[in-house]
Enzyme design. Structure first.
Site, PDB file in Angstrom:
ATOM      1  N   THR A  59       0.827  -1.204   0.000  1.00  0.00           N
ATOM      2  CA  THR A  59       0.000   0.000   0.000  1.00  0.00           C
ATOM      3  C   THR A  59       0.863   1.256   0.000  1.00  0.00           C
ATOM      4  O   THR A  59       0.562   2.226  -0.698  1.00  0.00           O
ATOM      5  CB  THR A  59      -0.953   0.005   1.212  1.00  0.00           C
ATOM      6  OG1 THR A  59      -1.719  -1.197   1.199  1.00  0.00           O
ATOM      7  CG2 THR A  59      -1.889   1.197   1.169  1.00  0.00           C
ATOM      8  N   CYS A  60       1.944   1.244   0.752  1.00  0.00           N
ATOM      9  CA  CYS A  60       2.839   2.407   0.789  1.00  0.00           C
ATOM     10  C   CYS A  60       3.459   2.632  -0.586  1.00  0.00           C
ATOM     11  O   CYS A  60       3.506   3.760  -1.086  1.00  0.00           O
ATOM     12  CB  CYS A  60       3.923   2.203   1.839  1.00  0.00           C
ATOM     13  SG  CYS A  60       3.282   1.994   3.520  1.00  0.00           S
ATOM     14  N   ALA A  61       3.916   1.562  -1.203  1.00  0.00           N
ATOM     15  CA  ALA A  61       4.500   1.663  -2.535  1.00  0.00           C
ATOM     16  C   ALA A  61       3.471   2.187  -3.531  1.00  0.00           C
ATOM     17  O   ALA A  61       3.774   3.027  -4.388  1.00  0.00           O
ATOM     18  CB  ALA A  61       5.037   0.302  -2.976  1.00  0.00           C
TER      19      ALA A  61
END
Length: 165
Positions: A59-61
């Site tokens: 999700t961060c990526a």
């Protein structure tokens, strides 16, 4: 403190996000070349602060990729991707992905950014990392938008953040 979740499990943050309409707190974060960046370095620009636990999660990526895609079309706007990842990991990720429209900054040295902005996770498996937050700052340093994502595993509301610009 914010009551959020990680995959449905309760998590708390150190405090509350700075309020809309207030000045963004200054910061000292580490760039990928190990030099220091502060809020004043970006004076006169609109800022999207894309804050997350670690670039090494899906999700961060995805949020870094999405803001990179959107940032390239925006005038006078900088996207700062902020985590406690080491600058080496941030640089590796952006280089491997070909991401050139975002600026990676690390809070690894002392966590003061997460503490000053009230978004450090205080319990659970991500304790000590940043929660998922988007803050938009205008050219004069005023906060015009904040989003504390309710579940850390979820992506932020990109359209609302960009509309605040």
């Amino acid at each position: 403190m914010a009551d959020i979740t990680l995959g449905g499990n309760p998590v708390k943050t150190l405090g509350n996000l700075p309020e809309k309409g207030t000045k963004a707190p200054d910061f000292n974060l580490v760039k990928t070349d190990l030099s220091t960046a502060s809020l004043t370095d970006f004076k006169g620009h609109k800022l999207v602060l894309n804050i997350f636990p670690s670039v090494d999660t899906g999700t961060c990526a995805a949020s870094v990729r999405k803001f990179n895609e959107k940032a390239s079309a925006l005038d006078n706007t900088k996207v700062l991707c902020i985590s406690r990842d080491l600058p080496f990991a941030q640089n590796r990720f952006c280089g491997a992905e070909g991401l050139e429209s975002v600026i990676s900054l690390s809070d690894f040295r002392d966590g003061s950014f997460g503490n000053d902005y009230g978004l450090t996770v205080t319990n659970g498996s991500l304790e000590g990392l940043h929660s998922r937050v988007v803050i938009v700052v205008n050219e004069v340093g005023d906060i015009v938008y904040t989003e504390q994502v309710a579940d850390i595993k979820d992506e932020p509301d990109y359209e609302s953040a960009l509309a605040a610009l």
